[in-house]
Design an enzyme around this catalytic site. Structure first.
Site, PDB file in Angstrom:
ATOM      1  N   ILE A 108       7.944   1.920  -5.508  1.00 60.04           N
ATOM      2  CA  ILE A 108       7.876   3.292  -6.007  1.00 60.04           C
ATOM      3  C   ILE A 108       6.457   3.655  -6.441  1.00 60.04           C
ATOM      4  CG2 ILE A 108       8.755   4.912  -7.727  1.00 60.04           C
ATOM      5  CD1 ILE A 108      10.721   3.997  -5.438  1.00 60.04           C
ATOM      6  N   GLU A 109       5.738   2.696  -7.011  1.00 61.50           N
ATOM      7  CA  GLU A 109       4.379   2.985  -7.475  1.00 61.50           C
ATOM      8  C   GLU A 109       3.391   3.133  -6.322  1.00 61.50           C
ATOM      9  OE1 GLU A 109       3.204   3.697 -10.320  1.00 61.50           O
ATOM     10  OE2 GLU A 109       4.739   3.104 -11.760  1.00 61.50           O
ATOM     11  N   SER A 110       3.486   2.259  -5.308  1.00 65.02           N
ATOM     12  CA  SER A 110       2.407   2.206  -4.316  1.00 65.02           C
ATOM     13  C   SER A 110       2.862   2.021  -2.871  1.00 65.02           C
ATOM     14  CB  SER A 110       1.457   1.050  -4.665  1.00 65.02           C
ATOM     15  OG  SER A 110       2.105  -0.202  -4.477  1.00 65.02           O
TER      16      SER A 110
END
Length: 359
Positions: free
Chosen positions: A216-218
């Site tokens: 989700i972050e990267s």
């Protein structure tokens, strides 16, 4: 620079820690660093706008690798979320040569972002023996690309058969777009699995949670940066979560950019911060599922904001959470958290985590 872009550069969200120690000094340092970074980003965006035009400003982000070269006239864009690679140039002299070189360089970039400056046009890309995109891109014969010869042959094929032309303002933009393999996300996840397992065991954090947060972050982009200067695979901010993690390790100060852009260090730091959230800041939540929901939300918006959903008093907040079922805690956090981003974040990470239980 247009006002919309300027606001995006300045107000992007941060990971906020809840430690409260040395808050004033940390805040002053954060303001200094953030102002400096905003100036750098503003100058960089201004350079791009001057050359490409207002509607063509494109800057690296958490899930987007964007690298300029050729005095800003050529750029490479890897969209790790969509699984596409676009190389384009507005070079007036021999644009096909600029395009060809950028295709080769992009296909062969390494997976260590420490020496690459995404905020300049420096030709500082180091061609790697194990390219970042190896196995995630296949050439026109269906083969993965490891060496310069195959990359060059594929670049020639793309320019001959897949070249696109469009205009923007006074510019003619020549480009090629390369699709990544359908399971590109899974391939990147497996690449980092040994480091994730090591960190999970070291800090007592579920590896499926680490992988979900990385997705989700990267989207497992080791070059991930944000307009708030969150860095790396797990998008760790130096002067908030980074400071907390260093303090936890008995170190003074904050991790450097190069430290956090190293995949091993980044996964270690992000996982250490998760362990702080679950074992310290949010340890008062007794139900492990409820605590997991709180930890996920806090990784995005801070532990303090999680507790304030339930009460302005920490002990009262813990008591209220412990008197609710996990599904009620989830409902409260996804509907009543003041940050829309944090509300969505819990939903996305919780869903993503389900797919990593099989790892």
């Amino acid at each position: 620079m247009n006002k919309k872009l300027l606001s995006l550069l300045i107000i992007a969200p941060l990971l906020i820690s809840c430690s409260g120690k040395k808050q004033n000094a940390s805040h002053e340092e954060w303001v200094k660093d953030t102002n400096g970074f905003d100036i750098l980003m503003g100058q960089f965006a201004h350079n791009i706008e001057n050359i490409w035009g207002m509607n063509e400003v494109l800057i690296a982000g958490p899930k987007d690798y964007v690298k300029y070269s050729d005095q800003y006239y050529t750029r490479s864009h890897i969209n790790f979320d969509a699984g596409s690679i676009t190389i384009e140039t507005i070079a007036g002299t021999d644009p096909m040569a600029s395009l060809r070189q950028a295709i080769i360089t992009t296909l062969l970039i390494g997976d260590d972002p420490g020496n690459v400056d995404l905020y300049s046009d420096a030709n500082d890309i180091q061609i790697s023996r194990e390219p970042l995109l190896y196995g995630q891109v296949l050439d026109n014969t269906g083969q993965p690309i490891r060496w310069q010869g195959r990359a060059g042959t594929f670049a020639d094929y793309l320019i001959k058969n897949k070249l696109q032309r469009r205009t923007s303002g006074l510019h003619v933009i020549w480009s090629v777009t390369i699709p990544m393999v359908p399971n590109h996300l899974d391939k990147r996840a497996h690449k980092y699995l040994p480091l994730v397992r090591q960190a999970a065991e070291k800090y007592g954090v579920d590896q499926s949670l680490i992988l979900a947060i990385m997705q989700i972050e990267s989207s497992f982009n080791p070059y991930a940066v944000s307009h708030a200067d969150a860095l790396g695979l797990m998008q760790v901010v130096q002067h908030t979560a980074g400071v907390d993690v260093f303090r936890m390790k008995g170190k003074w100060g904050k991790p450097s950019r190069s430290y956090l852009l190293d995949p091993a260090n980044n996964i270690d730091a992000g996982t250490a911060y998760l362990s702080l959230l679950q074992g310290n800041y949010l340890a008062g939540i007794s139900n492990p599922t409820s605590r997991r929901y709180a930890v996920i939300t806090a990784y995005n918006g801070g532990a303090g904001s999680v507790l304030r959903v339930f009460s302005s008093d920490k002990d009262t907040a813990f008591s209220k959470i412990n008197n609710l079922s996990p599904s009620d805690v989830y409902q409260q956090l996804t509907t009543n958290h003041p940050s829309a981003e944090s509300r969505r974040y819990l939903y996305k990470v919780n869903n993503a985590q389900k797919s990593y239980h099989r790892y």
